[in-house]
Write a protein that holds these residues in place. Structure first.
Motif, PDB file in Angstrom:
ATOM      1  N   LEU A  41       0.721  -1.259   0.167  1.00  0.00           N
ATOM      2  CA  LEU A  41      -0.012   0.062  -0.100  1.00  0.00           C
ATOM      3  C   LEU A  41       0.916   1.305   0.041  1.00  0.00           C
ATOM      4  O   LEU A  41       0.648   2.109  -0.609  1.00  0.00           O
ATOM      5  CB  LEU A  41      -0.865   0.011   1.180  1.00  0.00           C
ATOM      6  CG  LEU A  41      -2.175  -1.043   1.269  1.00  0.00           C
ATOM      7  CD1 LEU A  41      -2.967  -0.694   2.594  1.00  0.00           C
ATOM      8  CD2 LEU A  41      -2.926  -1.191  -0.014  1.00  0.00           C
ATOM      9  N   ILE A  44       2.268   1.961  -3.353  1.00  0.00           N
ATOM     10  CA  ILE A  44       1.208   2.526  -4.564  1.00  0.00           C
ATOM     11  C   ILE A  44       0.893   3.807  -4.054  1.00  0.00           C
ATOM     12  O   ILE A  44       1.076   4.569  -5.037  1.00  0.00           O
ATOM     13  CB  ILE A  44      -0.050   1.602  -4.345  1.00  0.00           C
ATOM     14  CG1 ILE A  44       0.356   0.105  -4.936  1.00  0.00           C
ATOM     15  CG2 ILE A  44      -1.105   2.362  -5.105  1.00  0.00           C
ATOM     16  CD1 ILE A  44      -0.869  -0.686  -4.539  1.00  0.00           C
ATOM     17  N   GLN A  91      -3.807  -2.125 -14.648  1.00  0.00           N
ATOM     18  CA  GLN A  91      -4.785  -2.946 -14.819  1.00  0.00           C
ATOM     19  C   GLN A  91      -4.869  -3.408 -16.091  1.00  0.00           C
ATOM     20  O   GLN A  91      -5.768  -4.110 -16.787  1.00  0.00           O
ATOM     21  CB  GLN A  91      -5.869  -2.167 -14.643  1.00  0.00           C
ATOM     22  CG  GLN A  91      -6.509  -1.537 -13.265  1.00  0.00           C
ATOM     23  CD  GLN A  91      -5.609  -0.668 -12.714  1.00  0.00           C
ATOM     24  OE1 GLN A  91      -5.229   0.446 -13.406  1.00  0.00           O
ATOM     25  NE2 GLN A  91      -5.075  -0.790 -11.406  1.00  0.00           N
TER      26      GLN A  91
ATOM     27  N   ALA B  19      -5.109   3.217  -2.953  1.00  0.00           N
ATOM     28  CA  ALA B  19      -4.250   2.009  -2.893  1.00  0.00           C
ATOM     29  C   ALA B  19      -4.536   0.648  -2.591  1.00  0.00           C
ATOM     30  O   ALA B  19      -4.372  -0.455  -3.448  1.00  0.00           O
ATOM     31  CB  ALA B  19      -2.918   2.542  -1.915  1.00  0.00           C
ATOM     32  N   MET B  20      -5.596   0.573  -1.819  1.00  0.00           N
ATOM     33  CA  MET B  20      -6.309  -0.801  -1.145  1.00  0.00           C
ATOM     34  C   MET B  20      -6.916  -1.286  -2.348  1.00  0.00           C
ATOM     35  O   MET B  20      -7.003  -2.553  -2.724  1.00  0.00           O
ATOM     36  CB  MET B  20      -7.121  -0.286  -0.194  1.00  0.00           C
ATOM     37  CG  MET B  20      -6.559  -0.717   1.065  1.00  0.00           C
ATOM     38  SD  MET B  20      -7.714  -1.200   2.475  1.00  0.00           S
ATOM     39  CE  MET B  20      -8.289   0.651   2.682  1.00  0.00           C
ATOM     40  N   VAL B  22      -6.429  -0.876  -5.791  1.00  0.00           N
ATOM     41  CA  VAL B  22      -5.505  -0.943  -6.816  1.00  0.00           C
ATOM     42  C   VAL B  22      -4.455  -2.367  -6.282  1.00  0.00           C
ATOM     43  O   VAL B  22      -4.414  -3.305  -7.271  1.00  0.00           O
ATOM     44  CB  VAL B  22      -4.183  -0.165  -6.963  1.00  0.00           C
ATOM     45  CG1 VAL B  22      -3.228  -0.624  -7.874  1.00  0.00           C
ATOM     46  CG2 VAL B  22      -5.075   1.120  -7.627  1.00  0.00           C
ATOM     47  N   HIS B  23      -4.323  -2.438  -5.133  1.00  0.00           N
ATOM     48  CA  HIS B  23      -3.889  -3.738  -4.541  1.00  0.00           C
ATOM     49  C   HIS B  23      -4.342  -4.898  -4.743  1.00  0.00           C
ATOM     50  O   HIS B  23      -3.970  -6.052  -5.155  1.00  0.00           O
ATOM     51  CB  HIS B  23      -3.177  -3.384  -2.914  1.00  0.00           C
ATOM     52  CG  HIS B  23      -2.650  -4.390  -2.427  1.00  0.00           C
ATOM     53  ND1 HIS B  23      -1.296  -5.144  -3.073  1.00  0.00           N
ATOM     54  CD2 HIS B  23      -2.660  -4.764  -1.214  1.00  0.00           C
ATOM     55  CE1 HIS B  23      -0.699  -5.748  -2.209  1.00  0.00           C
ATOM     56  NE2 HIS B  23      -1.465  -5.935  -1.255  1.00  0.00           N
ATOM     57  N   SER B  25      -7.172  -5.584  -6.532  1.00  0.00           N
ATOM     58  CA  SER B  25      -7.491  -5.768  -7.850  1.00  0.00           C
ATOM     59  C   SER B  25      -5.950  -6.504  -8.529  1.00  0.00           C
ATOM     60  O   SER B  25      -6.229  -7.429  -9.358  1.00  0.00           O
ATOM     61  CB  SER B  25      -7.857  -4.492  -8.781  1.00  0.00           C
ATOM     62  OG  SER B  25      -7.589  -4.834 -10.072  1.00  0.00           O
TER      63      SER B  25
END
Lengths: 205, 111
Positions: A41, A44, A91, B19-20, B22-23, B25
């Motif tokens: 986290l 990111i 993605q 962020a959670m 995206v992580h 996924s």
């Protein structure tokens, strides 16, 4: 007097807003279940807060302006070309580059949510996510562009591209006049975020 | 429209929820197209009663969507509320200037 001695004024820690506590609760539960790694986290957040931004897209545009073969390849298969530069969609989405010319002005929107070319432009600005932009960009693009200070002649067609989870667009703005003697590094400084969304033009030197 | 909020993340919790998602996924808990579908439905529903400015309200819709997704993964609204309450208590009982942590006993220990 040091700030942390004001205990009478602040007897306890400042309570975050309610949604922030819900997010903390989700994070706590997901970490407990092993579904989320706190270090991932942090990575990111750091990446999107500081490392990824419109400068990536500007590099691509400046190169396209300077190198006709690169521009041709970019227009043919932007996903491949930007991946070779190290800009991957997390993605797995495809990137499509669209070129602004005298004849056509492209702009991008996501009418459903806020799909956006993250690897090239970072996190979208607030207005890109607003109802006002999402609803009006398709319905009255010239009016929206005028509000951004972009006034097009009647001869210039406007094409609005609606992004999806699978396809994100990058606008290659028109190269400004009087930039023939500028190198790629100098051109880079002229490419704004909004010019790559299509709601702005590149700066003039 | 240009005057609307424009920072990368205007609140720390916006960054965390982003962020959670995206992580999760990337960990294949759900696909990004499925996420975008659900999120756009939440935004549409929110947009029926007010004009969303793309700032805090956007991330509130995001949070609600993620909470909905996680119900199927053992993260029930009741558990979220229990842990949220524990965090609130922790903030209200931790002296200013001291790192806020959940107590070792309490909701977290029973997860």
């Amino acid at each position: 007097m040091p700030h942390d001695h004001h205990d009478d004024d602040h007897p306890h820690s400042l309570l975050p807003p309610e949604p922030a506590l819900r997010v903390k609760a989700l994070e706590t539960l997901l970490i407990e279940k092993g579904l989320v790694d706190p270090a991932a986290l942090d990575e990111i957040i750091e990446t999107y807060s500081h490392k990824i931004g419109p400068r990536n897209g500007a590099r691509v545009v400046a190169r396209a302006w300077s190198d006709p073969a690169f521009k041709k390849a970019l227009l043919e298969d932007a996903t491949k070309v930007v991946a070779e530069l190290g800009f991957f969609g997390r993605q797995g989405e495809h990137v499509v580059a669209v070129e602004n010319t005298n004849a056509v002005h492209n702009m991008i929107v996501c009418t459903l949510c806020s799909c956006y070319p993250w690897p090239l432009l970072g996190i979208p600005p607030g207005w890109y996510k607003s109802d006002a932009y999402r609803a009006r960009a398709v319905r009255e693009p010239r009016k929206v562009l005028a509000e951004f200070g972009v006034h097009l002649s009647d001869e210039t067609a406007v094409r609005v591209w609606d992004s999806t989870a699978e396809i994100r667009y990058l606008v290659i703005p028109e190269r400004p006049d009087g930039t023939d003697d500028l190198d790629e590094g100098a051109l880079l400084e002229l490419v704004t975020r909004d010019s790559m969304i299509g709601t702005g033009l590149a700066k003039t030197p | 429209m240009k005057d609307l909020p424009d920072p990368v993340f205007s609140e720390p919790w916006h960054a965390h929820i982003f962020a959670m998602t995206v992580h999760l996924s990337e960990a294949k808990l759900f696909t990004w197209p499925d996420w975008a579908d659900a999120f756009s439905q939440t935004l549409r529903r929110y947009g029926l009663t007010k004009t969303l400015d793309g700032g805090n309200d956007y991330y509130l819709a995001w949070l609600e969507t993620l909470e909905g997704f996680l119900k199927g993964h053992g993260v029930s609204p009741e558990k979220v509320e229990e842990v949220r309450q524990a965090w609130e208590t922790a903030y209200l009982t931790t002296p200013h200037g001291t790192p806020v942590r959940l107590p070792r006993s309490g909701p977290r220990a029973r997860l």
